[in-house]
Design a protein around this motif. Structure first.
Motif, PDB file in Angstrom:
ATOM      1  N   TRP A 128       9.018 -23.294  26.790  1.00  0.00           N
ATOM      2  CA  TRP A 128       7.912 -22.304  26.656  1.00  0.00           C
ATOM      3  C   TRP A 128       8.239 -20.980  27.332  1.00  0.00           C
ATOM      4  O   TRP A 128       8.217 -20.234  26.666  1.00  0.00           O
ATOM      5  CB  TRP A 128       6.729 -22.852  27.344  1.00  0.00           C
ATOM      6  N   PHE A 156      -0.812 -25.131  27.885  1.00  0.00           N
ATOM      7  CA  PHE A 156       0.252 -25.158  27.077  1.00  0.00           C
ATOM      8  C   PHE A 156      -0.032 -25.027  25.513  1.00  0.00           C
ATOM      9  O   PHE A 156       0.803 -24.631  24.717  1.00  0.00           O
ATOM     10  CB  PHE A 156       1.084 -26.509  27.335  1.00  0.00           C
ATOM     11  N   ALA A 200       1.554 -22.413  22.817  1.00  0.00           N
ATOM     12  CA  ALA A 200       2.355 -22.996  21.801  1.00  0.00           C
ATOM     13  C   ALA A 200       1.429 -22.463  20.406  1.00  0.00           C
ATOM     14  O   ALA A 200       2.252 -22.100  19.443  1.00  0.00           O
ATOM     15  CB  ALA A 200       2.444 -24.397  21.904  1.00  0.00           C
TER      16      ALA A 200
END
Length: 795
Positions: A356, A522, A526
């Motif tokens: 990430w 997260f 994304a």
């Protein structure tokens, strides 16, 4: 993700004014959802703080004999945490699955000891030899003794029957034997705890966790853990609230899915995928900046950590069939199960997070349009900090679990392990990680902020120096920066738990990190990054992608924030906490029900132009994310999330079934996809020899599916039946798990693990091949960096 707005291929985009109005409404909805949800979640924390079981300062019997006093319970919790804590069995159902759940095991052993003593007082040799009428009377007496709350708030004293005091000593001797001499079927090595005083303190902690699970809360007819675990001997059965809100949650799920289907059809004219893609790949002709080139090493570290995590995971799983050896080779004295499982869970989060971070750093200069001064230095400093945190964490955890830092010491807390699953890294490394995350956010902000200043009318104009800004929306830039700030800041919830924090409060903040940080923000990051990349490649309409991103984030967080509470049903909360948690946890599953539309959209993207085939495997990994989102997070998630289900299966193998298929199936596959996407752009000009990626893709997905369907699912269902019929203690006992049928089922995990490991190794070999040239196809087409990509050759 953005599946909620995927629609007809021939749909026309709405006019700009209508789109801006729609975006404005979604921004208001997002702000409302976030503020209101966190208000409820914080209120739930206050409820848990008020309802949590008290920690007594003294435990005595009715004769005044002292059983435990002082800080024995909290000292015992610290000892437990320092030797791995939730990586050696579980407490309140949270932790590893090879050793027992110490709460349920202590409770059953204490109950059986007391029943036998009561039977002897009745003139019967043992409880088992009593008549049914006598057993009924003995159980009624046992329930009264256990469920009656004898805690005195004025003195902080718990008073026990002398028979229970004797049971305390018997259980303490039993556990001291296990941790001193080892227990192969529990994967506990000899010498796990060698200090008798530390062991006695940990026994006191185990007793307290059991006492809280068997004693009614003040003014209530349910225990502090809402009657969890299931133990028929003392009538620990689901509460009416549990059953009611389980039914309501299912109704809400069905209504939510119906609403989502209606909304999807209502938005049928808002299609993201463009019908007019660029003739050539817009990214491969772009010369990477120094800081972007510096991110390349991150992806090689991602590959290394990924392969290491899989290798450690295979060893961890093998402990379930050979408790101290690896095919006869004794390894438990060097690499105990608790060490390997700690590394396995930590490495999974660390390599995904690294993917990430690297993706964000790669995107930044291309969006902002310039290389900020010292950006490359910042990227390299962050990389060194990452290596230090990973290495320091793993070394410290090994030293602490091996007892080399003492038991429950301050040193262990700061440099060893917290012993809390998925958040095991010690406080020093937590501080290092959050500093690194804010450094990452700073690097993202300074690189991308100029894009916001350049935006006119909500749109960013493409430039030679800002290729990713082409067609992108200011909305996407703002969403990306917001998600980066959320990732950096929400890890701070880890600091809510200290070295002397009550277990209920520790669990509350731990799940903020595990659920909100990993499963929540997260996901937002994304979603935005993928929208960015597809938008710049000209494969989706930027305006539609921006709207879909806000909508998806709003819908996901609507259930996701308050849904954190489904981890907290039985950790000291009350009925209102359960009601709110069950309701919104059901809503978490609603958007996952339509993941098939997301997969369909990605397949369409793959076919819009010939040059998109260069991103084929990255997109295939995105498609697999949709599959695992639906199966792992959706089906397997809801299988265990309703209160009535979790009452029986918390701490059983249905939990790692969901964990593996959701965490790796979604975030792991997504991390690999992003890695392949970025590496292709960072190493332009060469055509890949992609057979290792093909092998890796099918190996990882096939292995994960085989592991889930042929081992974890049947093992979890068998345990669930045992838990419902006998009690949690039996479902987690070695006597049950080592029956011939279940032994075969556990061994059935090996084929899936092997296939999965080969897939991981293949991805790792491909990354190495990029450095050595073996992953480059000889005679393949080339593109000169800095020049437009040539027209594809007709074939």
């Amino acid at each position: 993700m953005s599946s909620t707005l995927s629609a007809r291929p021939d749909a026309a985009p709405p006019p700009p004014d209508a789109r801006r109005s729609t975006d404005r409404r979604w921004w208001i909805a997002l702000a409302t959802v976030v503020v209101a949800s966190f208000a409820v979640l914080l209120w739930m924390g206050l409820q848990i703080n008020e309802a949590k079981p008290p920690i007594p300062t003294k435990v005595v019997d009715t004769n005044g004999q002292v059983i435990a006093e002082g800080d024995a319970v909290m000292d015992g919790q610290r000892v437990w945490q320092s030797i791995g804590g939730q990586q050696i069995g579980s407490v309140w159902g949270h932790g590893a699955y090879v050793a027992p759940d110490w709460t349920a095991d202590w409770l059953h052993r204490e109950a059986m000891f007391v029943l036998d003593e009561y039977a002897k007082q009745m003139g019967v040799p043992s409880y088992d030899q009593a008549s049914p009428e006598q057993q009924g009377a003995l159980q009624a007496k046992l329930k009264y003794a256990f469920r009656t709350n004898t805690y005195d708030p004025a003195t902080g004293t718990v008073t026990l029957d002398p028979v229970r005091a004797a049971a305390f000593e018997a259980n303490s001797a039993h556990y001291a034997e296990i941790f001193a001499n080892g227990h192969e079927k529990y994967a506990i090595p000899r010498g796990a705890v060698t200090d008798p005083e530390a062991m006695q303190k940990m026994n006191t902690f185990f007793w307290w966790s059991s006492w809280a699970a068997s004693t009614n809360a003040p003014g209530d007819d349910a225990t502090y853990t809402r009657n969890w675990p299931h133990e028929p001997l003392i009538d620990n059965v689901p509460t009416p609230t549990n059953i009611l809100w389980s039914v309501i949650s299912i109704i809400i799920l069905l209504a939510g899915i119906a609403g989502m289907v209606w909304y999807h059809n209502f938005q049928a004219d808002h299609d993201e995928v463009t019908n007019d893609p660029p003739k050539n790949d817009p990214l491969l002709g772009y010369e990477a900046t120094p800081s972007q080139k510096a991110t390349l090493k991150y992806f090689f570290v991602v590959g290394a950590l990924f392969v290491l995590q899989i290798a450690v995971g295979i060893l961890t799983a093998h402990y379930g069939v050979e408790g101290s050896t690896l095919y006869g080779i004794p390894i438990d004295q060097i690499l105990p199960y608790a060490v390997l499982r700690t590394w396995h869970t930590e490495l999974g989060i660390l390599w995904i997070a690294t993917a990430w971070l690297a993706t964000g750093l790669y995107v930044t200069p291309a969006v902002g349009g310039r290389e900020p001064k010292y950006q490359r230095l910042g990227v390299n400093v962050l990389f060194v900090a990452l290596i230090v945190v990973v290495a320091g964490t793993m070394i410290g955890q090994w030293l602490s679990i091996k007892g080399m830092m003492g038991y429950g010491t301050t040193l262990s807390w700061w440099l060893g392990t917290t012993g809390m699953e998925y958040l095991d890294l010690a406080r020093t490394w937590q501080i290092g990680l959050i500093i690194g995350l804010f450094l990452w956010f700073f690097l993202m902000w300074r690189g991308m902020a100029p894009a916001l200043a350049r935006a006119k009318g909500g749109k960013l104009s493409p430039t030679q120096n800002a290729p990713l800004a082409g067609g992108s929306q200011r909305t996407l830039v703002a969403m990306l920066l917001m998600s980066c700030f959320a990732i950096a800041s929400f890890f701070g919830a880890a600091f809510g738990m200290g070295h002397d924090t009550h277990l209920s409060i520790t669990e509350y903040w731990r799940w903020w990190v595990v659920h909100l940080w990993v499963e929540g923000f997260f996901e937002v990051f994304a979603t935005v990054v993928i929208a960015f990349l597809f938008s710049r490649l000209g494969l989706v309409r930027p305006a539609m992608a921006a709207t879909a991103t806000i909508a998806s984030t709003t819908i996901f967080l609507l259930g996701g924030i308050i849904g954190t509470g489904h981890h907290l049903y039985f950790t000291g909360g009350n009925d209102p906490v359960m009601a709110w948690s069950a309701t919104f946890s059901a809503l978490e599953v609603v958007p996952l029900a339509l993941m098939g539309f997301e997969a369909f959209r990605n397949l369409r993207i793959l076919r819009v132009s010939e040059w998109v085939a260069g991103y084929k495997w990255a997109i295939y990994f995105f498609i697999s994310v949709s599959f695992w989102n639906a199966l792992g997070a959706g089906v397997f998630g809801f299988l265990i999330n309703p209160p009535i289900s979790l009452f029986y299966v918390q701490g059983l193998n249905l939990t790692p079934l969901h964990g593996h298929t959701a965490l790796f199936g979604v975030y792991g596959m997504l991390g690999i996809g992003l890695m392949l996407f970025c590496v292709r752009s960072l190493m332009p000009g060469k055509e890949w020899n992609d057979w290792p990626i093909k092998l890796g893709f099918w190996g990882l997905n096939g292995g994960l599916f085989a592991m889930a369907i042929f081992s974890l699912l049947p093992l979890g269902l068998a345990q669930a039946y045992a838990s419902i019929s006998e009690g949690l203690w039996y479902a987690r006992s070695w006597e049950f798990l080592y029956t011939p049928a279940l032994t075969v089922i556990r061994w059935m995990r090996t084929p899936g693990d092997v296939l999965f490991g080969l897939g991981a190794l293949s991805i790792g070999l491909f990354m190495v091949g990029l450095l050595t040239g073996h992953a480059i196809k000889k005679g393949g087409e080339e593109t000169i960096p800095g020049q437009p990509e040539p027209e594809p050759v007709a074939r």
